[in-house]
Design a protein around this motif. Structure first.
Motif, PDB file in Angstrom:
ATOM      1  N   ARG A 117      -2.518   8.994  -7.398  1.00 35.81           N
ATOM      2  CA  ARG A 117      -2.107   7.657  -6.932  1.00 35.81           C
ATOM      3  C   ARG A 117      -1.683   7.692  -5.478  1.00 35.81           C
ATOM      4  N   LYS A 118      -0.989   8.739  -5.083  1.00 36.84           N
ATOM      5  CA  LYS A 118      -0.564   8.884  -3.688  1.00 36.84           C
ATOM      6  C   LYS A 118      -1.792   8.962  -2.774  1.00 36.84           C
ATOM      7  N   ASN A 119      -2.774   9.772  -3.152  1.00 37.47           N
ATOM      8  CA  ASN A 119      -4.009   9.873  -2.371  1.00 37.47           C
ATOM      9  C   ASN A 119      -4.728   8.529  -2.322  1.00 37.47           C
ATOM     10  N   ASN A 120      -4.763   7.826  -3.436  1.00 36.38           N
ATOM     11  CA  ASN A 120      -5.427   6.532  -3.503  1.00 36.38           C
ATOM     12  C   ASN A 120      -4.725   5.511  -2.606  1.00 36.38           C
ATOM     13  N   ARG A 121      -3.394   5.566  -2.547  1.00 37.75           N
ATOM     14  CA  ARG A 121      -2.642   4.650  -1.665  1.00 37.75           C
ATOM     15  C   ARG A 121      -3.054   4.832  -0.216  1.00 37.75           C
ATOM     16  N   GLU A 122      -3.245   6.064   0.207  1.00 37.45           N
ATOM     17  CA  GLU A 122      -3.667   6.334   1.578  1.00 37.45           C
ATOM     18  C   GLU A 122      -5.060   5.758   1.829  1.00 37.45           C
ATOM     19  N   GLU A 123      -5.968   5.901   0.867  1.00 36.47           N
ATOM     20  CA  GLU A 123      -7.310   5.318   0.993  1.00 36.47           C
ATOM     21  C   GLU A 123      -7.232   3.796   1.023  1.00 36.47           C
ATOM     22  N   GLN A 124      -6.371   3.222   0.189  1.00 34.20           N
ATOM     23  CA  GLN A 124      -6.229   1.769   0.153  1.00 34.20           C
ATOM     24  C   GLN A 124      -5.673   1.225   1.467  1.00 34.20           C
ATOM     25  N   GLU A 125      -4.790   1.957   2.113  1.00 38.09           N
ATOM     26  CA  GLU A 125      -4.264   1.523   3.408  1.00 38.09           C
ATOM     27  C   GLU A 125      -5.389   1.410   4.428  1.00 38.09           C
ATOM     28  N   GLN A 126      -6.328   2.352   4.398  1.00 40.75           N
ATOM     29  CA  GLN A 126      -7.485   2.283   5.301  1.00 40.75           C
ATOM     30  C   GLN A 126      -8.377   1.094   4.954  1.00 40.75           C
ATOM     31  N   GLN A 174       0.002  12.425  -7.945  1.00 39.33           N
ATOM     32  CA  GLN A 174      -0.654  12.859  -6.709  1.00 39.33           C
ATOM     33  C   GLN A 174      -1.936  12.058  -6.457  1.00 39.33           C
TER      34      GLN A 174
END
Length: 178
Positions: free
Chosen positions: A151-160, A149
């Protein structure tokens, strides 16, 4: 008849690899260069991942990278890695390196990390779940969903971050005017 594959033990994915530290492995501080460690771990951890998937995997992330104690010229590095959790197309591998001073026999934990691999091809069947056998494996595997979870949250931040990151040249490409 279920389409679910049979569970697999962490030990069925376990790899153990040893590396003796030599002069070319060292940085200017006379300890093993961090990039060398990451390369060795990535190579070894991919074997654990492929033991579970039996297909090509690619490295997606290195998480919780901990350089705990440095490795020196008189040390060996014993790497262990095993699958600690599976998703739909991704899987997590826990890796550690136990150092041993070859002149004194002293052993120490020098490195730990979690590496996420993604299958290059979409799997035809779900990935099997992993079943821990040892106390260490039970502890490591018990935190998989929380790390997944995060990592999933971090992926969303990385997309931004990526959406706001410039790829233009940082210097002028114009020739000076006479």
């Amino acid at each position: 008849m279920s389409n679910e594959p049979a569970p697999i033990s962490c030990n069925q994915t376990l790899i153990v690899a040893n590396h003796r530290v030599f002069q070319p492995d060292l940085n200017e501080h006379q300890t093993v260069f961090g990039g060398k460690i990451l390369s060795l771990v990535d190579d070894s951890a991919s074997i654990a991942a492929m033991r579970l998937t039996r297909s090509t995997v690619v490295t997606a992330t290195f998480d919780h990278v901990n350089f705990l104690k440095p490795f020196h010229l008189q040390d060996s590095m014993c790497m262990e890695a095993y699958v600690s959790g599976t998703g739909h197309r991704s899987l997590e591998v826990f890796a550690k390196i136990v150092g041993e001073n070859l002149t004194t026999g002293e052993r120490f934990l020098g490195f730990t990390s979690f590496i996420t691999f993604v299958m290059a091809e979409k799997p035809q069947t779900p990935l099997p779940i992993v079943v821990p056998q040892t106390e260490e494996q039970r502890y490591i595997c018990s935190g998989y969903l929380q790390r997944y979870q995060a990592r999933k949250n971090n992926r969303e931040e990385q997309e931004q971050l990526i959406a706001h990151t410039s790829i233009t040249l940082p210097w002028s490409t114009q020739l000076p005017q006479d």
